[in-house]
Motif scaffolding. Structure first.
Motif, short mmCIF file in Angstrom:
data_model
loop_
_atom_site.label_atom_id
_atom_site.label_comp_id
_atom_site.label_asym_id
_atom_site.label_seq_id
_atom_site.Cartn_x
_atom_site.Cartn_y
_atom_site.Cartn_z
N GLY A 128 0.70 -1.07 -0.02
CA GLY A 128 0.01 0.14 -0.05
C GLY A 128 0.88 1.10 -0.09
O GLY A 128 2.14 1.17 0.29
N ASN A 129 0.38 2.38 -0.23
CA ASN A 129 0.88 3.58 -0.10
C ASN A 129 1.06 4.28 1.18
O ASN A 129 0.03 4.79 1.55
N THR A 130 2.40 4.52 1.49
CA THR A 130 2.14 4.90 3.04
C THR A 130 2.11 6.44 3.20
O THR A 130 2.14 6.82 4.18
N LEU A 131 1.71 7.15 2.03
CA LEU A 131 1.40 8.49 2.13
C LEU A 131 -0.09 8.85 1.86
O LEU A 131 -0.43 9.83 1.55
N ARG A 132 -0.93 7.65 1.58
CA ARG A 132 -2.16 7.75 1.46
C ARG A 132 -3.09 6.97 2.59
O ARG A 132 -3.84 6.27 2.51
N ASP A 144 -4.40 3.45 3.30
CA ASP A 144 -3.85 2.76 2.35
C ASP A 144 -2.59 2.09 3.02
O ASP A 144 -1.87 0.84 2.49
N PHE A 181 -8.42 7.69 2.53
CA PHE A 181 -7.35 7.51 1.53
C PHE A 181 -6.68 8.73 1.04
O PHE A 181 -6.20 8.65 0.01
N LEU A 188 -4.11 12.32 1.20
CA LEU A 188 -2.67 12.51 1.33
C LEU A 188 -2.64 12.73 2.85
O LEU A 188 -3.26 13.29 3.87
N GLU A 194 0.02 10.80 6.64
CA GLU A 194 0.50 9.40 7.18
C GLU A 194 -0.33 8.89 8.41
O GLU A 194 0.01 7.71 8.73
N ARG A 251 -9.04 -1.69 -4.87
CA ARG A 251 -8.78 -0.53 -5.70
C ARG A 251 -7.45 -0.79 -6.64
O ARG A 251 -7.11 0.07 -7.04
N VAL A 262 -5.51 5.05 -5.90
CA VAL A 262 -4.38 5.29 -4.33
C VAL A 262 -3.29 4.32 -4.77
O VAL A 262 -2.09 5.06 -4.77
N THR A 263 -3.35 3.41 -4.88
CA THR A 263 -1.89 2.56 -5.26
C THR A 263 -1.78 2.63 -6.82
O THR A 263 -0.41 2.49 -7.28
N PHE A 271 1.41 20.20 -2.63
CA PHE A 271 1.24 19.37 -1.25
C PHE A 271 2.45 19.53 -0.63
O PHE A 271 2.75 19.72 0.56
N ARG A 295 7.51 9.08 -3.31
CA ARG A 295 6.02 8.40 -3.26
C ARG A 295 5.27 8.63 -4.55
O ARG A 295 3.97 8.53 -4.55
#
Lengths: 156, 474
Positions: free
Chosen positions: A13-17, A20, A120, A122, A124, B4, B10-11, B45, B60
């Motif tokens: 998963g995306n650790t900045l979302r 997720d 989900f 932006l 952490e 997803r 997201v991913t 951001f 990221r």
């Protein structure tokens, strides 16, 4: 080929979302426990080269976040796909298993463990929903790791 | 997250693609537009964050080529500190970038592109994918995956096992290569070289039967831009910018990356979030340029390593001046894999890689820093403006995929003109359009890399703006 060994936990998963990151968070927590016979990989997303380490494992748990449910973690047995899912840089557990079977000769018994998430965006910080799921998911993996009949099964 | 991973951004952060094919009043294709319809806002951001965090944040941006962002970000940080990093740090960063190029190109070739020309353009999409390759060429599929794995392992050995390591930092890197790591890399090289040669031989054979694809998959005059060493040697992390035209003539050279704004303009399409950079001194439309492997080989004069040098000589014979067919991006990628392996092999003997002199310390000495590096897909710029405390005030990122946007439009139009007849959009035509985009290996990865099932939306638009046919899939 080396003999299959251990339970491989792949958290992705995306650790900045935000939520997720639940999959990676579970994997990190499991790694910190130093459970005997349990190996951990943390990935941003699933990629085809995971097929080889998967083929070497006795069993595999893919850990991911989901919006499909809010009712606790879910453990579902995962099977190789029948070759229909296309593959790019990013793939899915079933396709990884198919690659493991055809390219590296072995497809271990596998599960997908999902953790409910709700945010989900932006960032952490995980939502309370995801945080509570992480603890449950770690216990579920501990339970799996303790199963005496886990090792040695594979899908032909 | 499970449901997803296939459809959600997201991913799958690289977004989805939409293509509009525009018809003239006679119903013939006159233009095409490639749109990216997802807004990410990463530059905004990042504003307000400490500059030192950027090598940890910007990888990221992309789960596919995080190393490229890591290195460009660290270089921008070097410029803000106004330091020359220790030689060991530079060599280690270079080795990681080479590994990134090897692993990324391996996936692009073996898994994303080869199914089309090995299995056939008109093969049903259910079979025209990597699993088709697994069935028909299992040794090749295994070799390809192991080549990618080799590149990934080099990255992990250098940067640690965690994903997105903040290993490169402003001023240098955090850790050296261990002797054990060096030996592991060395042990993987023979197989990687073998696979690289197999792929090169395979693609050369493919070219013998793919004259039509070479002619119409993005074969047109354009400029090319890449980093290159001052003596004309292929570069991937240092050097300065050079532009050549399609005759191969150098039109701008030795441009320090921080001056990129003097040479690169950015136009905006009103229906896409992907900016379209162009060569500013010429303007549009003549200022369209391409980046990436094809550009790097067109821009350089030598590879600097013997096996790749021999391949470069053969490659350059395919063009009158520059090599102008985007179908030959595949060929260029394979030559770069070989070069990457040769440079990695050469670098392993350098004792500097084991040095512990890895980082230059300094405060904020410049309020602006630009870092440029060659990502697998082309030149990547990170441009940071900070205040005296190192807090980011402005961030501008120019990514390779954006720089190829105009060329991708042109490629799609060229393919569509050849294949689209009437209002129908048959699947084999869709596949050829996909491949036209795939030649560039754009970092819209999930959308443009999913062979045969790319989440693609193609519209045929008549001269009066009416949508006369559309196909959506994926």
């Amino acid at each position: 080929m080396t003999a299959p060994h251990g339970l491989l936990v792949i958290g992705f998963g995306n650790t900045l979302r935000r939520d997720d990151a639940a999959g990676p968070a579970v994997a990190e927590a499991v790694a910190a426990l130093n459970l005997p016979g349990v190996f951990v990989l943390v990935r941003h997303q699933l990629t085809p080269e995971l097929a080889e380490p998967v083929s070497h494992a006795a069993a595999v748990v893919f850990v991911d976040a989901t919006t499909r449910t809010r009712d606790g973690v879910e453990l579902q047995e995962t099977h190789p796909r029948d070759g229909l899912r296309t593959l790019g840089h990013v793939t899915d557990p079933g396709s990884i298993l198919t690659l493991a079977r055809y390219l590296f000769g072995r497809c271990p018994r596998s599960w997908t463990l999902t953790i409910p998430g709700e945010d989900f965006g932006l960032g952490e910080e995980l939502s309370p929903l995801a945080q509570s799921g992480i603890g449950m998911a770690v216990k579920e993996i501990q339970r799996l790791a303790d199963q005496p009949n886990l090792h040695g099964h594979s899908i032909p | 997250m499970t449901h997803r991973i296939l459809i959600d951004p997201v991913t799958r952060i690289e977004g989805h693609a939409k293509i509009s094919i525009l018809l003239d009043e006679a119903g013939n294709v006159w233009d095409a537009e490639f749109h990216v319809v997802e807004f990410r806002g990463f530059e905004k951001f990042c504003e307000g964050r400490p500059m030192s965090e950027m090598p940890g944040i910007t990888p990221r941006i992309c789960g596919i080529c995080p190393v490229s962002h890591l290195l460009a970000s660290a270089k921008a940080g070097d410029a803000i500190l106004a330091v020359a990093i220790p030689p060991a740090a530079d060599k280690l960063r270079r080795m990681m970038n080479l590994a990134q190029i090897v692993q990324s190109h391996a996936l692009s070739f073996f898994y994303l592109s080869a199914p089309d020309f090995l299995l056939g353009w008109d093969t049903p999409p259910a079979d025209r994918n990597v699993f088709g390759i697994v069935r028909s060429h299992p040794d090749l599929a295994r070799a390809g995956i192991r080549l990618r794995q080799f590149g990934q392992e080099v990255i992990e050995i250098l940067g640690g096992r965690k994903i997105h390591p903040a290993w490169a930092v402003p001023g240098g890197v955090r850790s050296a290569l261990s002797e054990e790591g060096r030996d592991r890399i060395r042990s993987g090289l023979p197989e990687a070289f073998r696979t690289s040669r197999i792929a090169l031989d395979l693609f050369k054979k493919t070219l013998e039967t793919h004259h039509q694809e070479t002619e119409i998959f993005g074969n047109f005059p354009s400029l090319f831009m890449a980093l290159v060493a001052d003596d004309g040697t292929w570069e991937h992390h240092g050097g300065n910018l050079r532009f050549v035209d399609s005759s191969g003539s150098i039109i701008a050279d030795r441009i320090e990356p921080h001056r990129y704004q003097e040479f690169i303009g950015e136009s905006v399409q009103n229906n896409s979030y992907l900016k379209s950079p162009y060569y500013l001194p010429i303007g549009l439309p003549g200022g369209m340029y391409r980046v990436g492997p094809l550009a790097r080989l067109n821009v350089c004069e030598h590879m600097g390593v013997p096996q790749a040098e021999a391949e470069l000589r053969a490659f350059k014979k395919l063009g009158r001046g520059a090599v102008t067919s985007s179908f030959l991006y595949h060929y260029a990628r394979l030559i770069e894999i070989l070069a990457g392996l040769e440079y990695i092999e050469r670098g392993l003997d350098d004792p500097d890689l084991l040095s512990d002199d890895l980082r230059a310390d300094a405060g904020i000495n410049s309020l602006r820093g630009v870092g440029a590096s060659e990502a697998p897909r082309g030149t990547l710029f990170h441009d940071y403006t900070v205040n005296r405390d190192g807090i980011l005030q402005k961030v501008n990122l120019i990514i390779a995929t954006g720089q190829n946007n105009l060329a991708m439009n042109r490629t799609v139009a060229q393919i569509a003109r050849f294949y689209v007849r009437g209002k129908e959009i048959p699947e084999p035509m869709l596949n050829r359009i996909e491949h036209g985009i795939r030649c560039y290996d754009p970092c819209l990865s999930c959308s443009t890399h999913a062979i045969g099932k790319m989440p693609l939306h193609v519209q045929l638009i008549a001269a009066d703006g009416t949508v006369i046919n559309e196909v959506t899939r994926g």
